[in-house]
Design a protein around this motif. Structure first.
Motif, PDB file in Angstrom:
ATOM      1  N   PHE A 132       0.860  -1.177   0.000  1.00 35.70           N
ATOM      2  CA  PHE A 132       0.000   0.000   0.000  1.00 35.70           C
ATOM      3  C   PHE A 132       0.901   1.234   0.000  1.00 35.70           C
ATOM      4  CE2 PHE A 132      -2.430  -3.305   2.038  1.00 35.70           C
ATOM      5  CZ  PHE A 132      -3.727  -3.133   1.579  1.00 35.70           C
ATOM      6  N   GLU A 133       0.663   2.150  -0.901  1.00 35.38           N
ATOM      7  CA  GLU A 133       1.374   3.427  -0.916  1.00 35.38           C
ATOM      8  C   GLU A 133       0.395   4.534  -0.532  1.00 35.38           C
ATOM      9  OE1 GLU A 133       3.474   6.461  -4.097  1.00 35.38           O
ATOM     10  OE2 GLU A 133       3.574   4.288  -4.478  1.00 35.38           O
ATOM     11  N   PRO A 134       0.500   5.084   0.689  1.00 39.16           N
ATOM     12  CA  PRO A 134      -0.460   6.106   1.138  1.00 39.16           C
ATOM     13  C   PRO A 134      -0.430   7.348   0.251  1.00 39.16           C
ATOM     14  CG  PRO A 134       0.852   5.270   2.969  1.00 39.16           C
ATOM     15  CD  PRO A 134       1.496   4.767   1.722  1.00 39.16           C
ATOM     16  N   GLN A 135      -1.604   7.833  -0.114  1.00 39.10           N
ATOM     17  CA  GLN A 135      -1.736   9.049  -0.899  1.00 39.10           C
ATOM     18  C   GLN A 135      -2.333  10.195  -0.069  1.00 39.10           C
ATOM     19  OE1 GLN A 135      -0.844   9.155  -4.525  1.00 39.10           O
ATOM     20  NE2 GLN A 135       0.288   7.499  -3.516  1.00 39.10           N
ATOM     21  N   LEU A 154      -2.505   3.725  -3.083  1.00 37.91           N
ATOM     22  CA  LEU A 154      -2.255   2.968  -4.307  1.00 37.91           C
ATOM     23  C   LEU A 154      -1.968   1.536  -3.891  1.00 37.91           C
ATOM     24  CD1 LEU A 154      -0.036   5.349  -6.471  1.00 37.91           C
ATOM     25  CD2 LEU A 154      -2.476   4.846  -6.733  1.00 37.91           C
ATOM     26  N   LEU A 155      -2.785   0.620  -4.379  1.00 39.61           N
ATOM     27  CA  LEU A 155      -2.664  -0.792  -4.033  1.00 39.61           C
ATOM     28  C   LEU A 155      -1.890  -1.511  -5.136  1.00 39.61           C
ATOM     29  CD1 LEU A 155      -3.454  -3.132  -2.174  1.00 39.61           C
ATOM     30  CD2 LEU A 155      -5.575  -3.350  -3.486  1.00 39.61           C
ATOM     31  N   ARG A 162      -3.439   0.027  -8.578  1.00 39.98           N
ATOM     32  CA  ARG A 162      -4.752   0.651  -8.727  1.00 39.98           C
ATOM     33  C   ARG A 162      -5.066   1.494  -7.497  1.00 39.98           C
ATOM     34  NH1 ARG A 162      -8.767  -2.497  -6.034  1.00 39.98           N
ATOM     35  NH2 ARG A 162      -7.979  -4.520  -5.291  1.00 39.98           N
ATOM     36  N   PRO A 163      -5.852   2.564  -7.679  1.00 39.61           N
ATOM     37  CA  PRO A 163      -6.220   3.413  -6.541  1.00 39.61           C
ATOM     38  C   PRO A 163      -7.340   2.772  -5.720  1.00 39.61           C
ATOM     39  CG  PRO A 163      -7.224   4.251  -8.543  1.00 39.61           C
ATOM     40  CD  PRO A 163      -6.356   3.091  -8.954  1.00 39.61           C
ATOM     41  N   LEU A 164      -7.331   3.120  -4.443  1.00 39.30           N
ATOM     42  CA  LEU A 164      -8.351   2.613  -3.535  1.00 39.30           C
ATOM     43  C   LEU A 164      -8.636   3.677  -2.485  1.00 39.30           C
ATOM     44  CD1 LEU A 164     -10.004   0.035  -2.626  1.00 39.30           C
ATOM     45  CD2 LEU A 164      -8.112  -0.388  -1.040  1.00 39.30           C
ATOM     46  N   ALA A 165      -9.902   3.995  -2.282  1.00 41.37           N
ATOM     47  CA  ALA A 165     -10.308   4.922  -1.226  1.00 41.37           C
ATOM     48  C   ALA A 165     -11.103   4.149  -0.174  1.00 41.37           C
ATOM     49  CB  ALA A 165     -11.144   6.059  -1.798  1.00 41.37           C
ATOM     50  N   TYR A 166     -10.982   4.575   1.067  1.00 37.01           N
ATOM     51  CA  TYR A 166     -11.606   3.805   2.146  1.00 37.01           C
ATOM     52  C   TYR A 166     -12.040   4.722   3.288  1.00 37.01           C
ATOM     53  CZ  TYR A 166      -7.268   4.629   4.643  1.00 37.01           C
ATOM     54  OH  TYR A 166      -6.208   5.245   5.254  1.00 37.01           O
ATOM     55  N   THR A 167     -12.897   4.196   4.113  1.00 38.96           N
ATOM     56  CA  THR A 167     -13.218   4.800   5.410  1.00 38.96           C
ATOM     57  C   THR A 167     -13.122   3.692   6.460  1.00 38.96           C
ATOM     58  OG1 THR A 167     -15.608   4.393   5.229  1.00 38.96           O
ATOM     59  CG2 THR A 167     -14.767   6.508   4.393  1.00 38.96           C
ATOM     60  N   ALA A 168     -12.604   4.012   7.610  1.00 39.84           N
ATOM     61  CA  ALA A 168     -12.477   3.031   8.686  1.00 39.84           C
ATOM     62  C   ALA A 168     -12.846   3.702  10.002  1.00 39.84           C
ATOM     63  CB  ALA A 168     -11.063   2.471   8.746  1.00 39.84           C
ATOM     64  N   VAL A 169     -13.517   2.956  10.859  1.00 40.36           N
ATOM     65  CA  VAL A 169     -13.892   3.446  12.184  1.00 40.36           C
ATOM     66  C   VAL A 169     -13.339   2.464  13.212  1.00 40.36           C
ATOM     67  CG1 VAL A 169     -15.764   4.020  13.763  1.00 40.36           C
ATOM     68  CG2 VAL A 169     -15.988   4.549  11.321  1.00 40.36           C
TER      69      VAL A 169
END
Length: 252
Positions: A132-135, A154-155, A162-169
């Motif tokens: 994973f490369e943090p953007q 970037l995964l 490929r790009p990946l967006a997420y939300t985590a709680v």
């Protein structure tokens, strides 16, 4: 005699405050109390050092809302102490209470100083390395004891990126309860496999269960985390072998 001792403490403490204030980009308040006297200084000893700071700005976009730190008794270089510089002859234990605001956390995460230190996270997923490369990452601190993270990475897997967006709680670990991940959702991209999520959760668990973390000449452990609306409060125990050069030079 007590008044004389207090004058010696005040002189050394004020000189230490002056030196640190000169290197800070800004400070609403900085108070340093070196608990010692002339005889102990000559012997290279001090009963302890306490630091209270508010609104401390350390270089570009790095700010601490509040810090309160107290050391145990310490052995110091007597000549440097007379000029307000604390050089340790032996490791010293300290406890600290640190408050970080949501605004300051996100400003730091977006700074070049922090972004350049963010390294790719590599995972072994069924024998294949995925990174994973943090953007981008933003942290939100609601008043219900949770931390919400929103980010993009970037995964890199199977030769593709490929790009990946997420939300985590999540609920952070405290002295009474383990860390809990309440939800993880992909908001952009094709999503991730169950195997990848499992490997990621295992890695996070390993990091959270580390007995302590090291940074230069410091080893520290987070004993408790408290959340208030817009603020993160850390209770930390440290062992310091020497004041880190990056603190002295104010370059993390």
């Amino acid at each position: 005699m007590p008044d004389e001792h207090r004058l010696e403490e005040e002189f050394i403490s004020q000189e230490a405050e002056r030196r640190i204030s000169e290197k800070l980009d800004g400070a609403e308040k900085i108070e340093i109390d070196v608990q010692t006297d002339l005889l102990k200084i000559v012997q290279g000893q001090a009963d302890g050092v306490s630091v209270v700071g508010k609104g401390l700005a350390i270089k570009e976009d790095i700010r601490v809302q509040e810090i309160k730190l107290q050391t145990d008794s310490i052995n110091i270089n007597p000549l440097s102490a007379l000029f307000g510089q604390i050089e340790l002859n032996e490791p010293v234990n300290a406890t600290a209470r640190i408050i970080l605001t949501e605004v300051d956390i996100n400003r730091a995460l977006a700074s070049d100083l922090i972004r350049t230190q963010m390294q790719n996270l590599e995972l072994d997923v069924d024998g294949e390395i995925v990174s994973f490369e943090p953007q981008e990452i933003k942290v939100f601190l609601p008043s219900d004891g949770k931390i919400e993270c929103r980010g993009r990475v970037l995964l890199k897997e199977k030769g593709n990126t490929r790009p990946l967006a997420y939300t985590a709680v999540l609920r952070p670990r405290t002295h009474a309860k383990p860390a809990m991940l309440e939800s993880f959702n992909c908001t952009e991209g094709e999503g991730v496999s169950i195997e990848l999520v499992t490997a990621l959760m295992q890695k996070v668990k390993e990091l959270m269960n580390l007995p302590y973390l090291k940074w230069e000449e410091m080893a520290f452990s987070i004993k408790d985390i408290k959340l208030e609306k817009g603020s993160l409060i850390l209770l930390v125990e440290t062992q310091v072998k020497q004041i880190p050069s990056s603190i002295t030079e104010l370059s993390l």
